[in-house]
Scaffold this active site. Structure first.
Site, mmCIF file in Angstrom:
data_model
loop_
_atom_site.group_PDB
_atom_site.id
_atom_site.type_symbol
_atom_site.label_atom_id
_atom_site.label_comp_id
_atom_site.label_asym_id
_atom_site.label_seq_id
_atom_site.Cartn_x
_atom_site.Cartn_y
_atom_site.Cartn_z
ATOM 1 N N LYS A 62 0.834 -1.207 0.000
ATOM 2 C CA LYS A 62 0.000 0.000 0.000
ATOM 3 C C LYS A 62 0.863 1.250 0.000
ATOM 4 O O LYS A 62 1.989 1.243 0.490
ATOM 5 C CB LYS A 62 -0.861 0.028 1.272
ATOM 6 C CG LYS A 62 -2.069 -0.862 1.216
ATOM 7 C CD LYS A 62 -2.972 -0.597 2.408
ATOM 8 C CE LYS A 62 -4.144 -1.557 2.408
ATOM 9 N NZ LYS A 62 -5.033 -1.415 1.261
ATOM 10 N N ARG A 69 -10.897 -10.790 0.767
ATOM 11 C CA ARG A 69 -11.774 -11.761 0.106
ATOM 12 C C ARG A 69 -11.192 -13.173 0.174
ATOM 13 O O ARG A 69 -11.936 -14.149 0.126
ATOM 14 C CB ARG A 69 -12.066 -11.310 -1.343
ATOM 15 C CG ARG A 69 -10.871 -11.141 -2.210
ATOM 16 C CD ARG A 69 -11.156 -10.290 -3.452
ATOM 17 N NE ARG A 69 -11.099 -8.847 -3.181
ATOM 18 C CZ ARG A 69 -11.235 -7.901 -4.090
ATOM 19 N NH1 ARG A 69 -11.497 -8.217 -5.349
ATOM 20 N NH2 ARG A 69 -11.154 -6.626 -3.782
HETATM 21 N N1 BES Z 1 -8.449 -3.268 3.684
HETATM 22 C C1 BES Z 1 -8.528 -2.865 2.339
HETATM 23 C C2 BES Z 1 -9.800 -2.081 2.008
HETATM 24 C C3 BES Z 1 -9.967 -0.729 2.671
HETATM 25 C C4 BES Z 1 -9.634 0.418 1.989
HETATM 26 C C5 BES Z 1 -10.503 -0.632 3.933
HETATM 27 C C6 BES Z 1 -9.819 1.648 2.588
HETATM 28 C C7 BES Z 1 -10.680 0.598 4.535
HETATM 29 C C8 BES Z 1 -10.345 1.734 3.858
HETATM 30 C C9 BES Z 1 -8.482 -4.090 1.424
HETATM 31 O O1 BES Z 1 -7.765 -5.152 1.905
HETATM 32 C C10 BES Z 1 -7.785 -3.652 0.176
HETATM 33 O O2 BES Z 1 -6.641 -3.365 0.249
HETATM 34 N N2 BES Z 1 -8.524 -3.603 -0.933
HETATM 35 C C11 BES Z 1 -7.990 -3.183 -2.169
HETATM 36 C C12 BES Z 1 -8.404 -4.179 -3.222
HETATM 37 C C13 BES Z 1 -7.786 -3.945 -4.570
HETATM 38 C C14 BES Z 1 -6.324 -4.320 -4.544
HETATM 39 C C15 BES Z 1 -8.498 -4.807 -5.606
HETATM 40 C C16 BES Z 1 -8.578 -1.813 -2.481
HETATM 41 O O3 BES Z 1 -9.772 -1.610 -2.232
HETATM 42 O O4 BES Z 1 -7.844 -0.931 -2.907
HETATM 43 MG MG MG Z 2 -5.729 -5.203 1.368
#
Ligand code: BES
Ligand code: MG
Ligand code: ZN
Length: 471
Positions: free
Chosen positions: A250, A324
């Site tokens: 991230k 997921r």
């Molecule tokens: N934990 C995150 C989602 C999230 C984002 C929660 C912002 C709270 C605030 C999840 O694990 C994630 O990283 N999702 C990615 C998925 C993508 C790589 C397809 C996302 O939403 O960017």
């Molecule tokens: Mg994630």
């Protein structure tokens, strides 16, 4: 706090509640100074210090206000005034309040004492803080007090665990807390370590956990009622204690927020506390797949193909789509091993749902029309709102893989919260009554008790109300 049917003649602390309408009618009975400052608008507070003590005038706003708004007002009042309040017999003057509304008021007072880190040092938590109220019988007051305490204990535990920094909630710390909680409330506690998960074939969950410095803890908590023919509710809460994104790392700017990636699990935790303290006549099977999503030499890699618990293979194209993965095994393990009347998963799953709804509501997906409507209705009632999004089969086209049954992300930059839901649907083993709540935008955000984003408690009141009325 104790709720008592009014008995004293005089009180040194009084909460006097008004809607705008009944203030207009009664203002003339009060000192003129008060009506210069107080009008009864929502969240208005006027502190009147007099010879006998202190009266807090509390504005509720329009008399058409909904019950949850009374909780909001009480919460805000409690947050704002808690340092000034004394643990003494306190009179609540509000003869127009219904029983339910008074209950909301008490819930708000208790939940409003929350601050991180939580300590029950506030006056409200002292037995000397008696709240005297005339319009409800002592028997009803006892019920209200039981309900308000159970709910606030659930919601406060939810918020406190979500707010904890990553170094204070490693899998063993959180696991030990759950184990002790289970002992206290007579819940059945089961937790599978990495070795056991390998034996069971929980491959999707393990793919995320394999990069962790901490052992796996695929945790199951079961609350059982003695009531016969009770319904059984299956809950799965995403429990990523910290989400770095893994190898698909991230951006660091907001990475600290990812201590909140266990918001689904804490909502389930709060609900379990409520159900157990209230001894609700239902059974609950709750699965919390606990892990962090870390980078290490053992971390899963983009391109990995793994086999999930239900035998389906998944091509991992982004290790940040880890939620997921762990939910997939949580859902199919629950669906295959337990008979449930409904199945709900909650997860801080996608940035896509945050971009879609911000902090206004969670994204709801369900394969059951009636269940969907019940959830939306309960969300409106508790002000923990949900809005429905589709699960049309066209969305499945985007997760077809060349090398596996599914891939964990779509290559299109659209609708990821729908894609994620469609992915999860492949793991519910045809359960006829499933709902997925993507709560990424609502679990952690602006709150009255902190300067920065913090836990909102989203999900606890929603699920508590749903389960309590689910027969
Ligand atoms: N934990 C995150 C989602 C999230 C984002 C929660 C912002 C709270 C605030 C999840 O694990 C994630 O990283 N999702 C990615 C998925 C993508 C790589 C397809 C996302 O939403 O960017
Ligand atoms: Mg994630
Ligand atoms: Zn995540």
């Amino acid at each position: 706090m104790k709720l008592i049917n009014k008995k004293n003649k005089t009180y040194t602390q009084v909460f006097h509640l008004f809607t705008e309408e009944n203030w207009t009618k009664t203002a003339k009975n009060f000192n003129k100074n008060i009506s210069t400052f107080f009008t009864g608008k929502k969240n208005e507070i006027f502190v009147n210090a007099h010879e006998e003590g202190i009266t807090y005038f509390i504005g509720l706003g329009k008399s058409t206000l909904q019950n949850f708004e009374i909780q909001q007002v009480a919460n805000k009042f409690s947050q704002g005034q808690k340092k000034n309040l004394h643990a003494v017999p306190t009179l609540v003057l509000a003869d127009f309040l219904t029983e339910k509304q008074f209950e909301e008021f008490v819930k708000g007072l208790l939940i409003g004492t929350y601050n991180y880190p939580f300590e029950k040092t506030h006056a409200f938590w002292s037995p000397k803080f008696e709240i005297h109220f005339e319009n409800v019988s002592q028997k009803k007051l006892d019920t209200i007090s039981e309900r308000a305490l159970a709910l606030s204990n659930g919601q406060i535990a939810c918020q406190d665990w979500l707010n904890k920094p990553a170094n204070l909630k490693k899998p063993d710390t959180f696991g030990l807390y759950l184990k002790n909680l289970a002992k206290k409330h007579d819940l059945k506690y089961t937790s599978f370590n990495r070795k056991k998960c390998e034996e069971l074939g929980l491959g999707a969950y393990l793919s995320v956990n394999q990069g962790s410095a901490y052992d796996a803890a695929f945790t199951i908590l079961e609350y059982k009622t003695t009531v016969k023919n009770a319904k059984t509710i299956g809950l799965v809460g995403k429990c990523v204690l910290f989400d770095t994104g893994g190898i698909s790392l991230k951006n660091p700017d907001n990475m600290h927020y990812m201590k909140s990636d266990m918001g689904g699990a804490t909502a389930v935790l709060g609900t379990l506390i409520y159900a157990a303290e209230m001894q609700l006549p239902v059974n609950i099977i709750a699965i919390l797949p606990i892990t962090d999503n870390a980078i290490s030499e053992n971390a899963f890699l983009p391109s990995d193909v793994i086999t999930a618990y239900n035998g389906k293979t998944i091509e991992v194209l982004n290790t940040d789509a880890e939620g997921r993965m762990i939910l997939a095994d949580g859902l199919s393990y629950l669906a295959k091993n337990y008979k449930t009347d409904c199945l709900i998963d909650l997860a801080t799953l996608t940035g896509s749902s945050v971009r879609m709804f911000g902090d206004t509501c969670g994204a709801l997906f369900s394969n059951n029309e009636e269940f969907k409507n019940l959830l939306i209705k309960t969300g409106d009632k508790t002000n923990q709102r949900l809005w429905n999004l589709p699960l049309w089969d066209v969305w499945k086209d985007d997760i077809q893989s060349d090398v596996a049954d599914l891939k964990n992300i779509s290559m299109k930059p659209i609708g990821d919260c729908i894609v994620a839901a469609k992915f999860l649907e492949q793991f519910i083993e045809n359960h006829p009554k499933w709902a997925h709540l993507d709560i990424a935008g609502v679990a952690f955000g602006n709150v009255g008790y902190a300067k920065e984003k913090a836990a909102t408690g989203f999900g606890v009141q929603l699920l508590a109300d749903l389960i309590e009325n689910y027969h």
